[in-house]
Design a protein around this motif. Structure first.
Motif, mmCIF file in Angstrom:
data_model
loop_
_atom_site.group_PDB
_atom_site.id
_atom_site.type_symbol
_atom_site.label_atom_id
_atom_site.label_comp_id
_atom_site.label_asym_id
_atom_site.label_seq_id
_atom_site.Cartn_x
_atom_site.Cartn_y
_atom_site.Cartn_z
ATOM 1 N N ALA A 1 14.221 -37.761 25.759
ATOM 2 C CA ALA A 1 12.916 -37.817 25.577
ATOM 3 C C ALA A 1 12.044 -36.754 26.532
ATOM 4 C CB ALA A 1 12.047 -39.045 25.521
ATOM 5 N N ARG A 2 12.354 -36.978 27.755
ATOM 6 C CA ARG A 2 11.900 -36.239 28.874
ATOM 7 C C ARG A 2 12.279 -34.721 28.643
ATOM 8 N NH1 ARG A 2 12.124 -41.248 32.181
ATOM 9 N NH2 ARG A 2 14.200 -40.414 32.927
ATOM 10 N N GLY A 3 13.556 -34.670 28.327
ATOM 11 C CA GLY A 3 14.269 -33.177 28.264
ATOM 12 C C GLY A 3 13.368 -32.630 26.893
ATOM 13 N N LEU A 4 13.210 -33.074 25.609
ATOM 14 C CA LEU A 4 12.629 -32.693 24.638
ATOM 15 C C LEU A 4 11.192 -32.373 24.760
ATOM 16 C CD1 LEU A 4 14.202 -34.995 21.914
ATOM 17 C CD2 LEU A 4 14.687 -32.339 22.164
ATOM 18 N N LEU A 5 10.607 -32.967 25.717
ATOM 19 C CA LEU A 5 9.059 -32.837 26.177
ATOM 20 C C LEU A 5 9.129 -31.719 27.065
ATOM 21 C CD1 LEU A 5 7.758 -36.530 26.663
ATOM 22 C CD2 LEU A 5 7.192 -34.988 24.975
ATOM 23 N N ALA A 6 10.008 -31.605 27.652
ATOM 24 C CA ALA A 6 10.118 -30.356 28.695
ATOM 25 C C ALA A 6 10.270 -29.099 28.193
ATOM 26 C CB ALA A 6 11.207 -30.584 30.021
ATOM 27 N N ALA A 7 10.736 -28.986 27.129
ATOM 28 C CA ALA A 7 11.351 -28.131 26.198
ATOM 29 C C ALA A 7 9.919 -27.756 25.203
ATOM 30 C CB ALA A 7 12.546 -28.376 25.330
ATOM 31 N N GLY A 8 9.185 -28.546 25.324
ATOM 32 C CA GLY A 8 7.970 -28.204 24.359
ATOM 33 C C GLY A 8 8.028 -28.871 22.900
ATOM 34 N N HIS A 9 8.642 -29.873 22.806
ATOM 35 C CA HIS A 9 8.691 -30.324 21.537
ATOM 36 C C HIS A 9 8.053 -31.835 21.633
ATOM 37 C CE1 HIS A 9 11.730 -27.341 20.263
ATOM 38 N NE2 HIS A 9 12.613 -27.682 21.308
ATOM 39 N N VAL B 1 21.224 -31.505 22.323
ATOM 40 C CA VAL B 1 20.071 -32.067 21.267
ATOM 41 C C VAL B 1 19.000 -30.952 21.318
ATOM 42 C CG1 VAL B 1 18.594 -33.916 20.580
ATOM 43 C CG2 VAL B 1 20.834 -34.204 21.486
ATOM 44 N N VAL B 2 18.491 -30.518 22.560
ATOM 45 C CA VAL B 2 17.445 -29.601 22.738
ATOM 46 C C VAL B 2 17.734 -28.338 22.050
ATOM 47 C CG1 VAL B 2 15.798 -28.322 24.491
ATOM 48 C CG2 VAL B 2 16.528 -30.775 24.839
ATOM 49 N N GLY B 3 18.806 -27.908 22.014
ATOM 50 C CA GLY B 3 19.295 -26.777 21.401
ATOM 51 C C GLY B 3 19.176 -26.877 20.049
ATOM 52 N N PHE B 4 19.581 -27.876 19.416
ATOM 53 C CA PHE B 4 19.500 -28.226 18.126
ATOM 54 C C PHE B 4 17.965 -28.274 17.501
ATOM 55 C CE2 PHE B 4 18.633 -31.535 14.790
ATOM 56 C CZ PHE B 4 19.055 -30.936 13.559
ATOM 57 N N VAL B 5 17.225 -28.968 18.318
ATOM 58 C CA VAL B 5 15.782 -28.890 17.857
ATOM 59 C C VAL B 5 15.091 -27.564 18.247
ATOM 60 C CG1 VAL B 5 13.603 -30.303 18.504
ATOM 61 C CG2 VAL B 5 15.690 -31.221 18.734
ATOM 62 N N THR B 6 15.253 -27.044 19.060
ATOM 63 C CA THR B 6 14.890 -25.474 19.150
ATOM 64 C C THR B 6 15.112 -24.644 18.084
ATOM 65 O OG1 THR B 6 15.095 -25.650 21.673
ATOM 66 C CG2 THR B 6 14.868 -23.360 20.694
#
Length: 368
Positions: free
Chosen positions: A69-77, A41-46
């Protein structure tokens, strides 16, 4: 406030994630089905960010938790988790699919119509897991005790020597099971043994969880709040810790809003000159609401600070103890006033619980 270029709604399930994004600059709609692993999911959002600018990600709170949510926030989204009960759904909508749910979240986020919940840290979620495990065991124990007592009642055995589920009651149960139930058949004896074993095991589980909670309450980020909440009658260490964990960020609330946040305010259906109020709304956190309802009963009897209350006050700052004492006196006076007006006890207790919630908020947010 929505400031990003693209609004992305995710309908998250255990085996799939349906994504729907709206690029507010071009009007383009992007839809995908993504594998539910956080890294995917993080890869898709990136990738979406590279093509369509900054993205605001929104998904509903649910059984999949807050790891995504924590994973996305950690990736800067920038990510928000929507409160499901606060979503604005069209009243005439009769078709519900994952695609429509994801698109609804994207539209609501773009229009700033999302009511977001607080995303807990891993430590906070760990404490919440412990508290909810204890609540599950409490409910299971109550059910197991009910089943065992009704099994005995069907065969004419009723305990009349005092309160149930005490040491004396346990000795009575073992005597009945050992010497008297055999005459009622092998099946009845087997059912009793199974029910009694279930109660014993659940008691042991509850006691183990209580020990873990007490240890965490004595040395964690919730220790100070737990001790301040303990300055009120009916708020034991277990109850105070559970309230601190379940509500989490007390500063997002106010003394007047915490009652509605926990579903302790009357429902209402008014139109024009007609105003009709019903039972409480029962929205929000049901565990915290139950704890406050139970604690409110303690304020009915006459208020005299005893040894236990004095010990709790000694652990809290003096200003918290003073405010707790004032709250205890005020809540008892409220009970007396409602009793004088012949209010039904259940109605009065709910009103006291609503006021108690405000006192809890006052203690939890006070500067010491």
């Amino acid at each position: 406030m929505f400031t990003e270029r693209t609004s992305l709604g995710l309908d998250v399930h255990a085996r799939s994630v349906r994504a729907a994004a709206i690029d507010t600059r071009t009007g383009e709609v992007i839809e995908r089905v993504v594998w539910p692993r956080t890294v995917d999911v993080v890869g898709f959002v990136t990738d979406l960010t590279r093509q369509h600018g900054p993205v605001l990600v929104t998904y509903e709170a649910g059984p999949t938790g807050y790891g995504l949510a924590r994973g996305l926030l950690a990736a800067g989204h920038r990510t928000q988790v929507a409160a499901p009960s606060k979503l604005l759904r069209p009243s005439g909508e009769r078709v519900k699919t994952d695609r429509r749910d994801a698109m609804l979240l994207a539209r609501l986020a773009r229009n700033d119509d999302i009511v977001a919940v607080t995303i807990p840290t891993p430590a906070q979620e760990s404490a919440r897991d412990l508290v909810r495990a204890r609540e599950d065991v409490r409910a299971a124990l109550m059910s197991a005790r009910h089943q065992l007592s009704k099994l005995l009642l069907r065969h004419g055995y009723v305990y009349l020597q005092g309160k149930a589920w005490t040491g004396g009651h346990d000795r009575w149960l073992r005597r009945i099971g050992t010497h008297e139930l055999g005459a009622d058949g092998v099946g009845t004896r087997a059912a009793f043994d199974d029910g009694y074993t279930a109660v014993t095991q659940l008691l042991a589980r509850r006691d183990r969880l209580d020990e873990q909670i007490l240890a965490l309450a004595a040395d964690s980020e919730y220790t100070a709040i737990t001790r301040r909440l303990g300055c009120l009658r009916g708020i034991s260490t277990l109850t105070g810790f559970a309230l601190a964990v379940e509500i989490g960020d007390w500063h997002q609330l106010t003394g007047s809003s915490i009652g509605s946040y926990l579903g302790l305010v009357p429902s209402e259906s008014s139109s024009g000159a007609s105003r009709v109020q019903g039972g409480i709304t029962k929205t929000g956190n049901s565990h915290a609401r139950r704890l406050l309802i139970e604690a409110a009963w303690h304020h009915k009897k006459a208020y005299t600070p005893g040894k236990t209350m004095q010990q709790r006050w000694a652990l809290a700052p003096a200003v918290a103890a003073e405010r707790g004492d004032a709250g205890n006196r005020r809540l008892h006076r409220s009970w007396q006033r409602m009793t004088a007006h012949k209010k039904r006890h259940t109605v009065a207790n709910t009103a006291i619980a609503r006021e108690l919630a405000g006192w809890c908020w006052s203690l939890a947010t006070m500067d010491t």
